[in-house]
Design an enzyme around this catalytic site. Structure first.
Site, PDB file in Angstrom:
ATOM      1  N   LYS A  11       0.816  -1.220   0.000  1.00 62.74           N
ATOM      2  CA  LYS A  11       0.000   0.000   0.000  1.00 62.74           C
ATOM      3  C   LYS A  11       0.852   1.274   0.000  1.00 62.74           C
ATOM      4  CE  LYS A  11      -4.088  -1.831   2.469  1.00 62.74           C
ATOM      5  NZ  LYS A  11      -4.880  -1.681   3.737  1.00 62.74           N
ATOM      6  N   PHE A  59     -15.438   4.869   6.885  1.00 54.67           N
ATOM      7  CA  PHE A  59     -14.070   5.187   6.445  1.00 54.67           C
ATOM      8  C   PHE A  59     -13.834   4.874   4.970  1.00 54.67           C
ATOM      9  CE2 PHE A  59     -14.103   0.971   8.473  1.00 54.67           C
ATOM     10  CZ  PHE A  59     -13.600   0.176   7.453  1.00 54.67           C
ATOM     11  N   ARG A  92      -1.916 -14.343   4.936  1.00 52.82           N
ATOM     12  CA  ARG A  92      -2.646 -13.663   6.015  1.00 52.82           C
ATOM     13  C   ARG A  92      -1.961 -13.862   7.364  1.00 52.82           C
ATOM     14  NH1 ARG A  92      -6.870  -9.808   5.128  1.00 52.82           N
ATOM     15  NH2 ARG A  92      -7.208 -10.088   7.354  1.00 52.82           N
ATOM     16  N   THR A  98      -5.720  -6.506  11.222  1.00 54.10           N
ATOM     17  CA  THR A  98      -5.998  -5.302  10.432  1.00 54.10           C
ATOM     18  C   THR A  98      -5.419  -4.043  11.090  1.00 54.10           C
ATOM     19  OG1 THR A  98      -8.039  -6.321   9.628  1.00 54.10           O
ATOM     20  CG2 THR A  98      -7.857  -3.922   9.428  1.00 54.10           C
ATOM     21  N   ARG A 109       2.307  -6.285   9.615  1.00 56.64           N
ATOM     22  CA  ARG A 109       1.578  -5.116  10.126  1.00 56.64           C
ATOM     23  C   ARG A 109       2.012  -4.751  11.536  1.00 56.64           C
ATOM     24  NH1 ARG A 109      -4.447  -6.690   7.835  1.00 56.64           N
ATOM     25  NH2 ARG A 109      -4.283  -5.633   5.817  1.00 56.64           N
ATOM     26  N   ASN A 123      -1.535   0.138   7.400  1.00 54.37           N
ATOM     27  CA  ASN A 123      -1.214  -1.261   7.703  1.00 54.37           C
ATOM     28  C   ASN A 123      -0.443  -1.989   6.604  1.00 54.37           C
ATOM     29  OD1 ASN A 123      -3.289  -1.708   5.949  1.00 54.37           O
ATOM     30  ND2 ASN A 123      -4.673  -2.657   7.440  1.00 54.37           N
ATOM     31  N   HIS A 126      -2.254  -4.963   1.650  1.00 55.21           N
ATOM     32  CA  HIS A 126      -3.514  -5.696   1.513  1.00 55.21           C
ATOM     33  C   HIS A 126      -3.162  -7.153   1.251  1.00 55.21           C
ATOM     34  CE1 HIS A 126      -7.386  -7.140   0.141  1.00 55.21           C
ATOM     35  NE2 HIS A 126      -6.740  -7.685  -0.876  1.00 55.21           N
TER      36      HIS A 126
HETATM   37  N1  UDP Z   1      -9.845  -0.181   7.641  1.00 56.21           N
HETATM   38  C1  UDP Z   1      -9.880   1.013   8.329  1.00 56.21           C
HETATM   39  N2  UDP Z   1     -10.586   1.078   9.519  1.00 56.21           N
HETATM   40  C2  UDP Z   1     -11.222   0.007  10.034  1.00 56.21           C
HETATM   41  C3  UDP Z   1     -11.186  -1.210   9.320  1.00 56.21           C
HETATM   42  C4  UDP Z   1     -10.500  -1.271   8.135  1.00 56.21           C
HETATM   43  O1  UDP Z   1      -9.302   1.989   7.882  1.00 56.21           O
HETATM   44  O2  UDP Z   1     -11.837   0.114  11.102  1.00 56.21           O
HETATM   45  C5  UDP Z   1      -9.107  -0.261   6.369  1.00 56.21           C
HETATM   46  C6  UDP Z   1      -7.735  -0.888   6.541  1.00 56.21           C
HETATM   47  O3  UDP Z   1      -6.844  -0.247   5.637  1.00 56.21           O
HETATM   48  C7  UDP Z   1      -7.977  -2.314   6.104  1.00 56.21           C
HETATM   49  C8  UDP Z   1      -8.987  -2.111   4.989  1.00 56.21           C
HETATM   50  O4  UDP Z   1      -9.818  -1.064   5.452  1.00 56.21           O
HETATM   51  O5  UDP Z   1      -6.796  -2.956   5.679  1.00 56.21           O
HETATM   52  C9  UDP Z   1      -9.809  -3.331   4.654  1.00 56.21           C
HETATM   53  O6  UDP Z   1     -10.507  -3.743   5.811  1.00 56.21           O
HETATM   54  P1  UDP Z   1     -10.629  -5.281   6.160  1.00 56.21           P
HETATM   55  O7  UDP Z   1     -11.607  -5.385   7.251  1.00 56.21           O
HETATM   56  O8  UDP Z   1     -10.892  -6.066   4.921  1.00 56.21           O
HETATM   57  O9  UDP Z   1      -9.186  -5.624   6.756  1.00 56.21           O
HETATM   58  P2  UDP Z   1      -7.965  -6.471   6.143  1.00 56.21           P
HETATM   59  O10 UDP Z   1      -8.557  -7.572   5.311  1.00 56.21           O
HETATM   60  O11 UDP Z   1      -7.138  -5.511   5.323  1.00 56.21           O
HETATM   61  O12 UDP Z   1      -7.218  -6.988   7.334  1.00 56.21           O
HETATM   62 MG    MG Z   2      -9.984  -7.591   3.912  1.00 51.89          MG
END
Ligand code: UDP
Ligand code: MG
Length: 143
Positions: A11, A59, A92, A98, A109, A123, A126
């Site tokens: 990212k 967000f 993962r 996250t 992360r 973070n 992706h």
């Molecule tokens: N995100 C955020 N605030 C939150 C949850 C998610 O800004 O409370 C952003 C963060 O960049 C995250 C992305 O949205 O990586 C996608 O969210 P997801 O729940 O899919 O998390 P991930 O799969 O990336 O762990």
């Molecule tokens: Mg996700």
């Protein structure tokens, strides 16, 4: 146990902080094959489609701006595809939670991410959550 491909995006926050090499080193240690890699200039349409399942979240707008690089003065992200058995789960696992504050320090992360004082979650990468998500996402980024 199944043969899979999974999507990783380095990212804009990580590109800006010059963590690309660190991230690639971590991913290289997984028992997976790198089968795709390219720098992508992310437009609104791609970012919105990529994160379409989050479009109702408060967000979302900021998340799209972030993936487009607008919040980090970055022109492009690095999109990667890794293939191998349990690819999504393996990636993962090394990605971590996250929110970097909740991520194990041994993860990408947890070691490289941060939460800014303004609340932005930076973070680093992706990573597709599972095989189904990977199968939807990979064609968005690779033709
Ligand atoms: N995100 C955020 N605030 C939150 C949850 C998610 O800004 O409370 C952003 C963060 O960049 C995250 C992305 O949205 O990586 C996608 O969210 P997801 O729940 O899919 O998390 P991930 O799969 O990336 O762990
Ligand atoms: Mg996700």
């Amino acid at each position: 146990m199944s043969m899979q491909a999974t999507l990783v995006i380095i990212k804009p926050d990580a590109i800006q902080r010059k963590q690309m090499g660190l991230v690639l080193s971590r991913l290289e240690q997984l028992d997976l094959h790198l089968v795709g890699a390219k720098m992508v200039r992310v437009g609104r349409e791609l970012a919105e489609e990529h994160y379409r399942d989050l479009r109702q979240k408060p967000f979302f707008r900021e998340l799209v701006q972030q993936l487009c690089g607008e919040l980090h003065d970055v022109d492009a992200v690095l999109a990667l595809v890794y293939a191998g058995s349990d690819a999504a789960a393996k990636v993962r696992q090394v990605t971590g939670a996250t929110n970097p504050d909740n991520a194990d320090p041994s993860t990408i992360r947890g070691s490289l991410g941060r939460v800014r004082s303004n609340g932005w979650i930076e973070n680093v990468i992706h990573a597709s959550f599972n095989d189904a998500e990977a199968q939807r996402e990979i064609p968005l980024w690779f033709e």
